[in-house]
Design an enzyme around this catalytic site. Structure first.
Site, mmCIF file in Angstrom:
data_model
loop_
_atom_site.group_PDB
_atom_site.id
_atom_site.type_symbol
_atom_site.label_atom_id
_atom_site.label_comp_id
_atom_site.label_asym_id
_atom_site.label_seq_id
_atom_site.Cartn_x
_atom_site.Cartn_y
_atom_site.Cartn_z
ATOM 1 N N CYS A 1 -8.202 -4.309 -11.057
ATOM 2 C CA CYS A 1 -7.099 -3.117 -11.750
ATOM 3 C C CYS A 1 -7.364 -2.027 -10.907
ATOM 4 O O CYS A 1 -8.365 -1.318 -10.293
ATOM 5 C CB CYS A 1 -8.617 -2.409 -12.653
ATOM 6 S SG CYS A 1 -8.046 -1.134 -13.630
ATOM 7 N N CYS B 1 -5.083 0.658 6.035
ATOM 8 C CA CYS B 1 -6.106 1.858 6.297
ATOM 9 C C CYS B 1 -6.876 2.269 5.685
ATOM 10 O O CYS B 1 -7.219 3.820 5.805
ATOM 11 C CB CYS B 1 -4.974 2.582 5.896
ATOM 12 S SG CYS B 1 -4.633 2.330 4.190
ATOM 13 N N CYS C 1 -7.476 -0.811 0.707
ATOM 14 C CA CYS C 1 -6.378 -1.851 1.681
ATOM 15 C C CYS C 1 -7.126 -2.464 2.744
ATOM 16 O O CYS C 1 -7.415 -1.116 3.570
ATOM 17 C CB CYS C 1 -5.147 -0.136 1.993
ATOM 18 S SG CYS C 1 -3.910 -1.159 3.265
ATOM 19 N N CYS D 1 0.972 -0.926 0.330
ATOM 20 C CA CYS D 1 0.068 -0.591 0.248
ATOM 21 C C CYS D 1 0.752 1.150 0.184
ATOM 22 O O CYS D 1 2.048 1.025 1.106
ATOM 23 C CB CYS D 1 -0.599 -0.331 1.191
ATOM 24 S SG CYS D 1 -2.005 1.214 1.196
ATOM 25 N N CYS E 1 0.511 2.837 3.820
ATOM 26 C CA CYS E 1 0.448 2.349 4.852
ATOM 27 C C CYS E 1 1.680 1.129 4.997
ATOM 28 O O CYS E 1 1.993 0.941 6.428
ATOM 29 C CB CYS E 1 -0.819 1.742 5.691
ATOM 30 S SG CYS E 1 -1.341 0.451 5.200
#
Length: 168
Positions: A156, A134, A131, A83, A86
Site C-alpha cells: 500500500c 534513500c 526505498c 522513488c 531519489c
C-alpha cells in the site's frame, strides 16, 4: 532538478498537434538534480530544499496522504514507478492491482529496491516499506488478505512517494 523526457502514445482525449501524430512528450521531474547523489547519507536539510511539503512529510517523516487523493490510485498505464525522492526504480506496472484501499497497490517490488521495517506506530505492529537507496517512506505491506495475486501481499504505497515513467 533531474528530468526524464520520454515520448509515448497520447491518450485519446489529448489533442494532437501534428497531423497523424499520436506522440506526446512526458517529463518526469525528480528531486535529484543532475549533480546530486541522493541516498541514505543525504542530510535532511538537503531533502527539505528538494521536496515539496507533502513529499517531505510522506517520504522523510513517514506521513500518509489521504485515501483516494493520490494521482496513481486508479492509474494503470504501462511503465515503471520510481522513488519520488531519489529516482530509484521500485515497481513495474504489471505488479499493480486494484485493491480498493484508496492508495496504489502492488503485489511485488523490483528485487532489492524496497526494504521492510517493523513499524510500531499507532499502537499496532505493521510492516513499513522504504526505498532501499534513500530510505524514503513508501507505505506499508500487508499479507494474507486473500487478494488473487501471486504473493498474497499488498504494498500500500503513497502516490506522493512515487513518480511514473511510461514505457517507451
Amino acid at each position: 532538478m533531474r528530468t526524464w523526457s520520454l515520448l509515448r502514445s497520447c491518450p485519446s482525449n489529448v489533442a494532437v498537434r501534428a497531423k497523424g501524430s499520436r506522440k506526446c512528450k512526458t517529463t518526469v521531474r525528480m528531486a535529484a538534480t543532475d549533480g546530486d547523489r541522493l541516498d541514505k547519507t543525504t542530510p535532511e536539510s538537503r531533502w527539505k530544499e528538494l521536496l515539496g511539503s507533502m513529499e517531505y512529510a510522506v517520504l522523510r517523516e513517514q506521513g500518509t496522504e489521504p485515501a483516494g487523493s493520490g494521482q496513481y490510485d486508479k492509474f494503470y498505464e504501462e511503465g515503471t514507478y520510481v522513488c519520488g525522492g531519489c529516482g530509484t526504480p521500485l515497481y513495474e506496472s504489471k505488479a499493480k492491482f486494484n485493491s480498493g484501499c484508496g492508495w496504489p497497490a502492488f503485489y511485488d517490488n523490483l528485487d532489492g529496491k524496497v526494504e521492510r521495517r517493523v513499524d510500531h506506530s499507532f499502537g499496532m505492529k505493521r510492516v513499513e516499506i522504504v526505498c532501499a537507496n534513500c530510505g524514503g517512506h513508501l507505505g506499508h505491506v500487508f499479507e494474507g488478505e486473500g487478494f488473487p495475486t501471486p504473493t498474497d501481499e499488498r504494498h500500500c504505497v503513497n502516490s506522493v512517494s512515487l513518480k511514473f515513467v511510461p514505457k517507451t
